[in-house]
Design an enzyme around this catalytic site. Sequence first.
Site, mmCIF file in Angstrom:
data_model
loop_
_atom_site.group_PDB
_atom_site.id
_atom_site.type_symbol
_atom_site.label_atom_id
_atom_site.label_comp_id
_atom_site.label_asym_id
_atom_site.label_seq_id
_atom_site.Cartn_x
_atom_site.Cartn_y
_atom_site.Cartn_z
ATOM 1 N N ARG A 147 0.860 -1.184 0.000
ATOM 2 C CA ARG A 147 0.000 0.000 0.000
ATOM 3 C C ARG A 147 0.890 1.225 0.000
ATOM 4 O O ARG A 147 1.700 1.410 0.912
ATOM 5 C CB ARG A 147 -0.920 0.015 1.229
ATOM 6 C CG ARG A 147 -1.715 1.298 1.302
ATOM 7 C CD ARG A 147 -2.600 1.421 2.535
ATOM 8 N NE ARG A 147 -3.201 2.737 2.522
ATOM 9 C CZ ARG A 147 -3.234 3.588 3.555
ATOM 10 N NH1 ARG A 147 -2.745 3.231 4.734
ATOM 11 N NH2 ARG A 147 -3.769 4.775 3.435
ATOM 12 N N HIS B 206 -2.534 11.046 0.776
ATOM 13 C CA HIS B 206 -2.016 10.780 2.118
ATOM 14 C C HIS B 206 -1.313 12.068 2.585
ATOM 15 O O HIS B 206 -0.114 12.084 2.836
ATOM 16 C CB HIS B 206 -1.079 9.575 2.090
ATOM 17 C CG HIS B 206 -0.882 8.905 3.433
ATOM 18 N ND1 HIS B 206 -1.088 7.568 3.635
ATOM 19 C CD2 HIS B 206 -0.486 9.402 4.634
ATOM 20 C CE1 HIS B 206 -0.813 7.248 4.900
ATOM 21 N NE2 HIS B 206 -0.451 8.359 5.529
ATOM 22 N N GLU C 219 -7.000 8.772 6.405
ATOM 23 C CA GLU C 219 -7.287 9.412 7.679
ATOM 24 C C GLU C 219 -7.780 10.855 7.549
ATOM 25 O O GLU C 219 -7.082 11.799 7.951
ATOM 26 C CB GLU C 219 -6.045 9.365 8.588
ATOM 27 C CG GLU C 219 -5.616 7.938 8.889
ATOM 28 C CD GLU C 219 -4.579 7.825 10.007
ATOM 29 O OE1 GLU C 219 -4.112 8.857 10.493
ATOM 30 O OE2 GLU C 219 -4.257 6.690 10.382
ATOM 31 N N ASN D 219 -7.480 1.938 9.731
ATOM 32 C CA ASN D 219 -6.166 2.163 10.347
ATOM 33 C C ASN D 219 -6.401 2.085 11.847
ATOM 34 O O ASN D 219 -7.112 2.929 12.409
ATOM 35 C CB ASN D 219 -5.625 3.565 10.034
ATOM 36 C CG ASN D 219 -5.272 3.746 8.561
ATOM 37 O OD1 ASN D 219 -5.494 2.863 7.740
ATOM 38 N ND2 ASN D 219 -4.727 4.904 8.230
ATOM 39 N N TYR E 106 -4.628 1.714 15.692
ATOM 40 C CA TYR E 106 -3.398 1.724 16.510
ATOM 41 C C TYR E 106 -3.695 1.482 17.982
ATOM 42 O O TYR E 106 -3.197 0.546 18.568
ATOM 43 C CB TYR E 106 -2.642 3.053 16.316
ATOM 44 C CG TYR E 106 -1.995 3.124 14.946
ATOM 45 C CD1 TYR E 106 -0.766 2.548 14.718
ATOM 46 C CD2 TYR E 106 -2.640 3.720 13.874
ATOM 47 C CE1 TYR E 106 -0.180 2.567 13.460
ATOM 48 C CE2 TYR E 106 -2.070 3.739 12.611
ATOM 49 C CZ TYR E 106 -0.832 3.163 12.409
ATOM 50 O OH TYR E 106 -0.261 3.160 11.167
ATOM 51 N N GLU F 83 -3.830 0.032 7.924
ATOM 52 C CA GLU F 83 -2.652 0.296 8.764
ATOM 53 C C GLU F 83 -2.844 -0.330 10.126
ATOM 54 O O GLU F 83 -3.955 -0.317 10.677
ATOM 55 C CB GLU F 83 -2.426 1.808 8.994
ATOM 56 C CG GLU F 83 -1.952 2.546 7.780
ATOM 57 C CD GLU F 83 -1.696 4.035 8.040
ATOM 58 O OE1 GLU F 83 -1.452 4.433 9.198
ATOM 59 O OE2 GLU F 83 -1.774 4.794 7.057
HETATM 60 C C1 FCB Z 1 -1.128 7.158 10.774
HETATM 61 C C2 FCB Z 1 -0.718 7.673 9.418
HETATM 62 C C3 FCB Z 1 0.562 7.092 8.900
HETATM 63 C C4 FCB Z 1 1.577 6.899 10.018
HETATM 64 C C5 FCB Z 1 0.970 6.155 11.178
HETATM 65 C C6 FCB Z 1 1.927 5.864 12.304
HETATM 66 O O1 FCB Z 1 -1.873 8.131 11.422
HETATM 67 O O2 FCB Z 1 -1.711 7.409 8.456
HETATM 68 O O3 FCB Z 1 1.034 7.913 7.881
HETATM 69 O O4 FCB Z 1 2.111 8.096 10.373
HETATM 70 O O5 FCB Z 1 -0.109 6.868 11.674
#
Ligand code: FCB
Length: 475
Positions: free
Chosen positions: A76, A120, A165, A295, A297, A355
């Site tokens: 990607r 992006h 995002e 995405n 985290y 992500e």
């Molecule tokens: C996300 C972003 C990516 C990277 C990760 C850690 O918010 O999409 O570009 O910075 O975090």
Amino acid sequence: MKLTFPKDFIWGAASASYQVEGAAFEDGRGESIWDRYCQTPGNIEAGDSGAAACDQYHRYKDDVALMKKMGLHAYRCSIGWPRIQPDGAGAVNQKGLDYYSRLVDELLGAGITPFITLYHWDLPQALQDRGGWCNPDTAKYFGAYAGIVFDKLGDRVKHWMTLNEPYCAAIVSNHVGRHAPGIRDFATALRVSYFLYVGHGLALKCFREGNYGGDIGIALNLMNRMPYNPQSEADKAAAVRADGILNRWFLDPLLRGTYPADMVEWYRRKGITLPPFETDELRLMSQKLDFIGLNYYNDAWAVHNPADWPEEAELRNPPHTPASVRDWALTETGFEKMLIRLKAKYGVQKILITENGTATHDLVSVEGRVEDSQRVDYLKRHLAALHRALAAGVNVFGYMQWSFTDNFEWAFGYDSRFGLVYIDYVTQKRILKQSGEWYAQVIANNGFDISDDYLASIGALKSSVGALKFSKGGA
Ligand code: FCB
């Protein structure tokens, strides 16, 4: 226990143009808002910028060879708009288009499927000078730019994402001011969120009308927001608002064609000028998508704090919460929960993990190795969570680890390392980390072993999220 993934599951890794390409002033590339933002001292740790980054612009062949060696099915990456249209509109820079065409050919030649993001975050500065995403023209130009890219690459690229995002591109960039262009004005941020979606809708329309074939989605950063004190009504309400701005403000217009009424009302009460909410534009942004990109985290907890304007929801981790070097809490059960929510509450039928990853303090040992066992652990936890969501009936067709290489991590510069591959920024040497070797094995085996004790320890959450009912329809 061995966790096996569905046949044809796509294993990949992700990146973004400004974070990896470098060559910021070559072959006719125009200035982006990130080039400009990085010039202001204090904006980026250690005064870094993405001007050189990982030099993938020149080293893409070596990088693709490494991806092939790891067995990646997919890569990607994103297209830098200022490489294609240095002024954001009008004149096309052939050299920029040719670069992406070569990259795509190299990937396909190595048996790696490209998944391409159109935006992006590297907006051409020339468009920011005219108001950026606050100006409806930017959305129109984005639609035109998307068409240029589809025309050039659409014969070979079959998987697209419009935006990455939009929460960050709108709120972090224009309210928090920690991303380019570094504006701190909430009404601006809301207007940007709206016109980003108009742009998304125009790109989508162009893709459908052009019959390019393949599928198209969007990558959203969605994470759970819980009350810091579950007994406090004020914290509970703060968590609903924190969820409202991060998740619902971006999901609802796409999947329901409306903005969340409670948030609209809250902002109205705060006296914030709202975006226009035009019926035809809402229709444009809610056209059917082929998949939703997630995405994910970390989750966070909300404390009611009136000083934290406008949501009055300050985010914190409870004391002693295990977290990464960026203080991102380790909340893998939240990943499962969010996947189930997308299906149960929004009826999402197809999801791609666009992500997921973590930052670690990586060091090269005297043997020349990078032992990033914490990243391996993070990935195990999150892939196990993903596996549970699959078992619960959520249709996730692939996983793009963030990130293929270490790269320019926005305001955190080069100190925040997220890669499966270590980059020595002095020599540009690449070292496959322990996590990269581990991930290659996951791909080869289409699964991995995980401890039974760990699985037993998270069983409680499994039954609670499993109780949600799935609805039909949606993207
Ligand atoms: C996300 C972003 C990516 C990277 C990760 C850690 O918010 O999409 O570009 O910075 O975090």
